[in-house]
Scaffold this active site. Structure first.
Site, PDB file in Angstrom:
ATOM      1  NE  ARG A  86      -4.181  -1.528   0.108  1.00 34.58           N
ATOM      2  CZ  ARG A  86      -4.285  -2.609  -0.683  1.00 34.58           C
ATOM      3  NH1 ARG A  86      -3.301  -2.910  -1.516  1.00 34.58           N
ATOM      4  NH2 ARG A  86      -5.356  -3.365  -0.650  1.00 34.58           N
TER       5      ARG A  86
ATOM      6  CD  GLU B  23      -3.513   3.092  -5.054  1.00 30.77           C
ATOM      7  OE1 GLU B  23      -4.462   2.519  -5.584  1.00 30.77           O
ATOM      8  OE2 GLU B  23      -2.535   2.500  -4.549  1.00 30.77           O
TER       9      GLU B  23
ATOM     10  CG  HIS C 187      -3.681  -0.802  -6.592  1.00 31.04           C
ATOM     11  ND1 HIS C 187      -4.043  -0.211  -5.415  1.00 31.04           N
ATOM     12  CD2 HIS C 187      -3.637  -2.136  -6.316  1.00 31.04           C
ATOM     13  CE1 HIS C 187      -4.200  -1.136  -4.472  1.00 31.04           C
ATOM     14  NE2 HIS C 187      -3.957  -2.312  -4.999  1.00 31.04           N
TER      15      HIS C 187
HETATM   16  C1  MLT Z   1      -6.071  -6.290  -2.765  1.00 34.01           C
HETATM   17  O1  MLT Z   1      -6.030  -5.808  -1.627  1.00 34.01           O
HETATM   18  O2  MLT Z   1      -6.630  -7.366  -2.978  1.00 34.01           O
HETATM   19  C2  MLT Z   1      -5.382  -5.603  -3.908  1.00 34.01           C
HETATM   20  O3  MLT Z   1      -5.049  -4.318  -3.592  1.00 34.01           O
HETATM   21  C3  MLT Z   1      -6.052  -5.754  -5.216  1.00 34.01           C
HETATM   22  C4  MLT Z   1      -7.226  -4.896  -5.502  1.00 34.01           C
HETATM   23  O4  MLT Z   1      -8.263  -5.057  -4.926  1.00 34.01           O
HETATM   24  O5  MLT Z   1      -7.118  -4.064  -6.387  1.00 34.01           O
END
Ligand code: MLT
Length: 310
Positions: free
Chosen positions: A233, A262, A279
């Site tokens: 993150r 983001e 991401h």
């Molecule tokens: C997640 O926490 O699973 C990842 O960040 C993937 C997402 O949901 O984009």
């Protein structure tokens, strides 16, 4: 008829299957204001990491029965308020770990061979060979901060490439110790990773303890030849310090899939020695198909349990 709102990208099969029994609205560009306004009409919300589901949104969601986090991290969702409002919630953990681990390996090679620079200069018909002397990954040290499901897969793959793998783990247990031993991974503390690694990949979840885990203090301990990777993150790394570390060659280069804010222009985008992706760690066809199947299954399970009403 119950209404489902989907506000982050999911495989189209979710819409195809669920539209037989539910009204589906799909708006991945929804603004916070619009969400606050319309959430009152929905029984189910399907979200990934693209939106913050906070108290104000949840308190407006008078019909909401279920929030599905179609991925792993709950850091963008106010779980306490969901609980207080008796709204069910679930995530779909670990399914995307392989996709994220493969992205880490992609970055390792791309950073080692300056792939973005050489791609860009070649396409401009600038044939520079001598400037881009890369590194081989075999026998290099990879430090993985966070030996959870992503970290373990990264370690396995890196080992197969002949890398030496160090990993740090917060909650050590006999299972993790066993996996590390079997996979030739040396469990060490973060300081050892900062000091010795040629590549560092951050694979921890965001929580109070990991927020701002890597700042200038840590970058200054790293080798100047270090390649730094963040797929966890944005808030785990101090973005301004990463910018300074790259600009001042305190580390060699970096790759980031996550950012402090983001969908906003990051300062990191100005630099040539960082690969930036939006991401996309979990964005593989295979992973999203698996997640879609689980989302559908979960919604019908909750339907059978009778949690929905109009
Ligand atoms: C997640 O926490 O699973 C990842 O960040 C993937 C997402 O949901 O984009």
């Amino acid at each position: 008829m119950n209404k489902i709102l989907i506000i982050d990208p999911v495989d189209h099969v979710v819409i195809e299957k669920l539209k037989k029994d539910f009204i589906i609205d799909y708006d991945i560009k929804i603004s916070r204001e619009k969400l606050i306004n319309i959430i009152k009409d929905y029984s189910v919300l399907i979200v990934r990491s693209g939106h913050r589901i906070d108290k104000e949104i949840i308190n407006n969601a008078k019909k909401l029965k279920l929030v599905i986090r179609a991925g792993t991290g709950f850091d963008n969702i106010d779980i306490e308020t969901l609980k207080n409002n008796s709204i069910h919630y679930c995530n779909i953990p670990k399914v995307n770990s392989l996709a994220v681990a493969e992205l880490v390996i992609t970055y390792i090679f791309a950073l080692s061979r300056d792939l973005i620079y050489t791609n860009n200069s070649t396409k401009q018909n600038v044939w520079i060979k001598d400037k881009y002397m890369g590194y081989q990954v075999e026998n290099k040290i990879l430090g993985i901060i966070g030996y959870g499901s992503i970290g373990q897969l990264v370690a396995k793959k890196a080992n197969a490439l002949g890398m030496k793998v160090l990993a740090s783990v917060k909650n050590m247990n006999s299972e993790k110790n066993k996996i590390a031993l079997e996979n030739n991974v040396k469990l060490v503390d973060n300081e050892t990773i900062y000091k010795n690694s040629d590549y560092i990949s951050v694979c921890v979840p965001l929580n109070d303890e990991t927020k701002n885990l890597i700042s200038m203090r840590e970058f200054e301990k790293m080798k100047t030849s270090c390649s730094f990777i963040n797929v966890s993150r944005g808030l785990v790394v101090n973005e301004n310090d990463l910018y300074e570390a790259l600009k001042n060659n305190i580390i060699r280069n970096a790759a980031a899939d996550v950012y402090e804010k983001e969908k906003n222009k990051s300062k990191l985008f100005e630099l040539g020695n960082i690969i930036c992706t939006p991401h996309v760690g979990a964005m593989t066809i295979e992973t999203q198909k698996k997640i879609a199947e689980i989302v559908i299954k979960k919604i019908y399970e909750y339907k059978e349990r009778g949690i929905f009403y109009d």
